[in-house]
Design an enzyme around this catalytic site. Structure first.
Site, short mmCIF file in Angstrom:
data_model
loop_
_atom_site.label_atom_id
_atom_site.label_comp_id
_atom_site.label_asym_id
_atom_site.label_seq_id
_atom_site.Cartn_x
_atom_site.Cartn_y
_atom_site.Cartn_z
N THR A 82 0.81 -1.22 0.00
CA THR A 82 0.00 0.00 0.00
C THR A 82 0.84 1.27 0.00
O THR A 82 2.04 1.27 0.28
CB THR A 82 -0.92 0.04 1.23
OG1 THR A 82 -0.12 0.17 2.41
CG2 THR A 82 -1.78 -1.20 1.33
N ASP A 83 0.14 2.38 -0.26
CA ASP A 83 0.75 3.69 -0.12
C ASP A 83 0.54 4.16 1.33
O ASP A 83 0.04 3.40 2.16
CB ASP A 83 0.16 4.68 -1.14
CG ASP A 83 -1.35 4.87 -1.00
OD1 ASP A 83 -1.92 4.53 0.07
OD2 ASP A 83 -1.97 5.36 -1.95
N TYR A 84 0.88 5.41 1.63
CA TYR A 84 0.76 5.90 3.00
C TYR A 84 -0.68 6.01 3.49
O TYR A 84 -0.93 6.06 4.68
CB TYR A 84 1.45 7.26 3.13
CG TYR A 84 2.95 7.15 3.01
CD1 TYR A 84 3.69 6.50 3.99
CD2 TYR A 84 3.62 7.65 1.91
CE1 TYR A 84 5.06 6.38 3.87
CE2 TYR A 84 4.98 7.54 1.78
CZ TYR A 84 5.71 6.90 2.77
OH TYR A 84 7.07 6.77 2.66
N ALA A 85 -1.63 6.00 2.58
CA ALA A 85 -3.04 6.09 2.96
C ALA A 85 -3.65 4.71 3.21
O ALA A 85 -4.83 4.61 3.52
CB ALA A 85 -3.84 6.83 1.89
N VAL A 108 -3.96 2.33 0.90
CA VAL A 108 -4.61 1.89 -0.33
C VAL A 108 -3.57 1.17 -1.18
O VAL A 108 -2.42 1.62 -1.28
CB VAL A 108 -5.18 3.11 -1.11
CG1 VAL A 108 -5.75 2.68 -2.45
CG2 VAL A 108 -6.23 3.82 -0.27
#
Length: 166
Positions: free
Chosen positions: A40-43, A45
């Site tokens: 995932t990314d930092y969010a 997602v």
């Protein structure tokens, strides 16, 4: 916006793009995945490139399920690079979600090997991603496209297209 930009073709709204039914994936090879933090990314997602890794993992496991070990192909001097890729992101996937990546080889046309993919929720109700990938068989030593697949590989591909396309 300039007049020229206004004349250029505009993308249709997302609602205008057909969304396939998740039921069409019923007889495809299944590769379960749970979204981990490194996907995932930092969010939280799933990062767009992660889907490509999952698709390759599923393709390699699908081949293994019919007796083709990718390491054996490499030892025969054959590689299968991606030469074409199309991916459609229908909805995002969050950290911790369990999904099923479904795949099937659709056809072998000359030197091109075509695969379809669908990423769905475990219950099959949510469609996250659809994709198409085209591979070619490459002679690793010469760096050239193989005009004929190794016979054992060709036989196995014939079996897989029969099994996963019915």
């Amino acid at each position: 916006m300039s007049e020229e930009q206004a004349r250029q073709a505009q993308l249709p709204p997302t609602s205008a793009i057909d969304t396939p039914s998740t039921q069409e994936f019923e007889s495809w090879f299944e590769y379960p995945v749970r979204v981990q933090p490194h996907h995932t990314d930092y969010a939280g997602v799933v990062w767009h490139g992660t889907y490509l890794t999952w698709m390759e993992e599923a393709r390699v496991e699908c081949l293994r399920s019919i007796g083709i070990d990718f390491a054996d192909l490499v030892s025969l001097g054959c590689d299968l690079p991606v030469v074409e890729l199309s991916i459609r992101y229908h909805r995002s996937i969050q950290l911790g979600t369990a999904i099923i990546l479904k795949t099937r080889m659709t056809e072998v046309t000359g030197v091109r090997i075509n695969w379809d993919y669908g990423i769905v929720s475990n219950d099959g109700q949510e469609l996250y991603v659809t994709a198409k990938v085209t591979l070619v068989a490459l002679d690793r030593e010469r760096g050239k496209i193989m005009r004929r697949l190794p016979p054992t590989f060709q036989d196995a591909l014939t079996r897989i297209s029969t099994v996963h396309n019915n």
